[in-house]
Design a protein around this motif. Structure first.
Motif, PDB file in Angstrom:
ATOM      1  N   ILE A 143     -19.643 -27.776  11.125  1.00 31.95           N
ATOM      2  CA  ILE A 143     -20.445 -28.766  11.845  1.00 31.95           C
ATOM      3  C   ILE A 143     -19.545 -29.805  12.513  1.00 31.95           C
ATOM      4  O   ILE A 143     -19.770 -30.214  13.660  1.00 31.95           O
ATOM      5  N   PHE A 144     -18.499 -30.219  11.799  1.00 30.59           N
ATOM      6  CA  PHE A 144     -17.584 -31.234  12.337  1.00 30.59           C
ATOM      7  C   PHE A 144     -16.368 -30.602  13.022  1.00 30.59           C
ATOM      8  O   PHE A 144     -15.373 -31.287  13.266  1.00 30.59           O
ATOM      9  N   ILE A 160     -19.728 -26.052   1.791  1.00 35.09           N
ATOM     10  CA  ILE A 160     -18.459 -26.649   2.229  1.00 35.09           C
ATOM     11  C   ILE A 160     -18.013 -26.047   3.553  1.00 35.09           C
ATOM     12  O   ILE A 160     -17.611 -26.765   4.479  1.00 35.09           O
ATOM     13  N   ARG A 161     -18.096 -24.724   3.668  1.00 37.31           N
ATOM     14  CA  ARG A 161     -17.704 -24.078   4.932  1.00 37.31           C
ATOM     15  C   ARG A 161     -18.590 -24.561   6.081  1.00 37.31           C
ATOM     16  O   ARG A 161     -18.109 -24.829   7.183  1.00 37.31           O
ATOM     17  N   GLY A 162     -19.897 -24.672   5.813  1.00 38.13           N
ATOM     18  CA  GLY A 162     -20.820 -25.117   6.849  1.00 38.13           C
ATOM     19  C   GLY A 162     -20.546 -26.536   7.303  1.00 38.13           C
ATOM     20  O   GLY A 162     -20.636 -26.851   8.504  1.00 38.13           O
ATOM     21  N   GLU A 222     -10.997 -33.103   9.821  1.00 44.12           N
ATOM     22  CA  GLU A 222     -10.968 -33.516   8.419  1.00 44.12           C
ATOM     23  C   GLU A 222     -11.501 -34.924   8.202  1.00 44.12           C
ATOM     24  O   GLU A 222     -12.188 -35.202   7.216  1.00 44.12           O
ATOM     25  N   SER A 223     -11.212 -35.830   9.101  1.00 44.91           N
ATOM     26  CA  SER A 223     -11.641 -37.219   8.918  1.00 44.91           C
ATOM     27  C   SER A 223     -13.160 -37.338   8.881  1.00 44.91           C
ATOM     28  O   SER A 223     -13.702 -38.267   8.270  1.00 44.91           O
ATOM     29  N   LYS A 224     -13.858 -36.398   9.531  1.00 45.99           N
ATOM     30  CA  LYS A 224     -15.317 -36.452   9.585  1.00 45.99           C
ATOM     31  C   LYS A 224     -15.969 -35.679   8.445  1.00 45.99           C
ATOM     32  O   LYS A 224     -16.960 -36.130   7.864  1.00 45.99           O
ATOM     33  N   TYR A 225     -15.432 -34.492   8.115  1.00 43.26           N
ATOM     34  CA  TYR A 225     -16.088 -33.705   7.074  1.00 43.26           C
ATOM     35  C   TYR A 225     -15.642 -34.079   5.663  1.00 43.26           C
ATOM     36  O   TYR A 225     -16.344 -33.801   4.691  1.00 43.26           O
ATOM     37  N   LYS A 226     -14.503 -34.743   5.517  1.00 44.96           N
ATOM     38  CA  LYS A 226     -13.937 -35.002   4.198  1.00 44.96           C
ATOM     39  C   LYS A 226     -14.864 -35.795   3.266  1.00 44.96           C
ATOM     40  O   LYS A 226     -14.984 -35.441   2.079  1.00 44.96           O
ATOM     41  N   PRO A 227     -15.553 -36.860   3.718  1.00 43.31           N
ATOM     42  CA  PRO A 227     -16.419 -37.594   2.783  1.00 43.31           C
ATOM     43  C   PRO A 227     -17.511 -36.718   2.170  1.00 43.31           C
ATOM     44  O   PRO A 227     -17.816 -36.848   0.977  1.00 43.31           O
ATOM     45  N   VAL A 263     -29.182 -33.130   8.104  1.00 40.57           N
ATOM     46  CA  VAL A 263     -30.058 -32.004   7.764  1.00 40.57           C
ATOM     47  C   VAL A 263     -29.271 -30.706   7.717  1.00 40.57           C
ATOM     48  O   VAL A 263     -29.426 -29.902   6.789  1.00 40.57           O
ATOM     49  N   LYS A 264     -28.393 -30.482   8.700  1.00 41.26           N
ATOM     50  CA  LYS A 264     -27.611 -29.246   8.727  1.00 41.26           C
ATOM     51  C   LYS A 264     -26.620 -29.179   7.571  1.00 41.26           C
ATOM     52  O   LYS A 264     -26.381 -28.099   7.006  1.00 41.26           O
ATOM     53  N   ILE A 265     -26.035 -30.316   7.207  1.00 50.55           N
ATOM     54  CA  ILE A 265     -25.086 -30.328   6.092  1.00 50.55           C
ATOM     55  C   ILE A 265     -25.788 -30.026   4.780  1.00 50.55           C
ATOM     56  O   ILE A 265     -25.285 -29.279   3.931  1.00 50.55           O
ATOM     57  N   MET A 266     -26.988 -30.578   4.611  1.00 50.23           N
ATOM     58  CA  MET A 266     -27.705 -30.435   3.350  1.00 50.23           C
ATOM     59  C   MET A 266     -28.496 -29.133   3.236  1.00 50.23           C
ATOM     60  O   MET A 266     -28.930 -28.776   2.145  1.00 50.23           O
ATOM     61  N   GLU A 267     -28.686 -28.443   4.344  1.00 50.44           N
ATOM     62  CA  GLU A 267     -29.515 -27.236   4.308  1.00 50.44           C
ATOM     63  C   GLU A 267     -29.033 -26.194   3.301  1.00 50.44           C
ATOM     64  O   GLU A 267     -29.840 -25.670   2.518  1.00 50.44           O
TER      65      GLU A 267
END
Length: 389
Positions: free
Chosen positions: A283-284, A277-279, A288-293, A245-249
């Motif tokens: 969040i992560f 992208i910054r958000g 990089e391994s978590k936010y990259k996908p 939800v936070k990523i898509m907001e």
């Protein structure tokens, strides 16, 4: 109209009233045309296929004062050729007036993209781009295909379906203070999955209270009831929901801006995607391994369809960010380069002359820092807080 009103007869509807309505429409169009010549306009091509499998395009012309319908065309014979499409779009441009058009928006198919490049080569002052709302929807669709997101959507849908398919749980929840209905996903809008997850997360406390209620024990005899209880008590599920939800907001907020006619949205696309992208990275915690996908999906659509000089320049010129002391606008060299590229297109007599470009830029921009010029008007300042809530 009220009691005793007698409507017009067939002749009045067919002749004088129809003629009067046509005159009013023509006056409205003429009024908009005068605005096109003053502030420019955008031609929008809405492609669709009818029951006879004909490829049709409805052409509309947009400016801040209103939208007008131009014509509907059958392009079945030319839609596969970029050159033919370019020639066809050129005829629409000539109808509106080459000097009046600043932007043309069509489908994002490869042939339309190629036609847009040809059109820009023919008319350097006219820029092509796909529909921003459609591209954002495609981005949401891509994110929705990720395993993490699919798992959240499936489990969340099971909870919602269980609640609304059983009378007692639904009646019990509706009696609780502060209860509102859970939003359900739509069949055609990918963004509704994320709205539904946000709604479900907001109901977490109500759902936890439901499954620990003594009267809920009778539902634990069924597999679906036990599955709902396990999911509601699964903290990993709720954590994943919150992350999604936070990523898509930011993307959902940008979609709402682009999908309404309340105000021009072009100047918010670049910043909205950059903010998403910054958000995601924040969040992560920049792992990089978590936010990259997630970031790769956003960048893929952005780079392919919306990372254009027009959007960068519109972002740079947007008073919502020019006047915002917290904006990262002046740390975005890409936005500045996009603006210079637009200026070079509009002033081809000075290609590559950076000093002249800066002089032209200063003539247009610097006065706004002091509230002078068109960008210092009250109508421009009214858009400042669109991202501030």
């Amino acid at each position: 109209m009220g009691h005793g009103y007698t409507g017009p007869n067939f002749h009045a509807l067919r002749v004088p009233l129809l003629k009067e309505a046509k005159t009013q429409v023509n006056l409205t169009i003429l009024s908009l045309r005068s605005k096109w010549a003053k502030i420019g306009c955008t031609i929008m091509g809405d492609g669709w296929t009818d029951r006879s499998h004909r490829s049709l395009i409805n052409f509309l012309v947009y400016c801040p004062y209103g939208i007008s319908f131009m014509k509907s065309c059958d392009v079945s014979d030319i839609v596969s050729s970029a050159e033919n499409l370019c020639n066809f779009f050129s005829s629409i441009v000539e109808m509106v007036g080459e000097k009046n058009v600043a932007h043309i928006v069509t489908d994002n198919a490869s042939n339309y993209k190629a036609a847009g490049k040809l059109l820009h080569a023919k008319y350097p002052g006219i820029y092509w781009s796909p529909c921003s709302a459609h591209v954002i929807n495609l981005t949401l669709e891509d994110v929705g295909k990720m395993d993490l997101v699919k798992e959240c959507v499936v489990l969340g849908s099971r909870i919602t379906t269980f609640v609304y398919n059983h009378k007692w749980p639904l009646a019990w929840l509706r009696q609780r203070d502060g209860w509102t209905e859970i939003v359900t996903p739509g069949a055609t809008r990918f963004g509704t999955n994320f709205i539904a997850l946000k709604s479900l997360y907001d109901h977490k406390e109500h759902l936890e209270a439901l499954v620990i209620c003594p009267d809920f024990k009778k539902f634990l005899k069924t597999e679906k009831g036990r599955g709902v209880k396990d999911t509601v008590f699964n903290q990993r599920f709720w954590n994943n929901c919150l992350i999604v939800v936070k990523i898509m907001e930011p993307l959902m907020r940008l979609l709402r801006i682009c999908d309404t006619d309340e105000k021009p949205s072009l100047g918010y696309v670049y910043e909205g995607l950059s903010r998403a992208i910054r958000g995601t990275k924040e969040i992560f915690k920049n792992q990089e391994s978590k936010y990259k996908p997630f970031v790769d999906i956003i960048n893929k659509r952005w780079d392919k369809m919306l990372r254009k000089r027009l959007h960068a320049a519109a972002y740079w010129l947007n008073p919502a960010f020019q006047y915002d002391p917290n904006s990262s606008l002046h740390n975005e060299p890409e936005a500045y380069k996009g603006l210079l590229g637009i200026i070079q297109d509009l002033h081809p007599e000075t290609p590559g002359n950076e000093n002249v470009d800066k002089d032209i830029l200063n003539d247009h921009i610097d006065l706004t820092k002091f509230g002078l010029g068109s960008m210092g008007s009250s109508s421009s300042s009214a858009n400042l807080d669109i991202f501030s809530d």
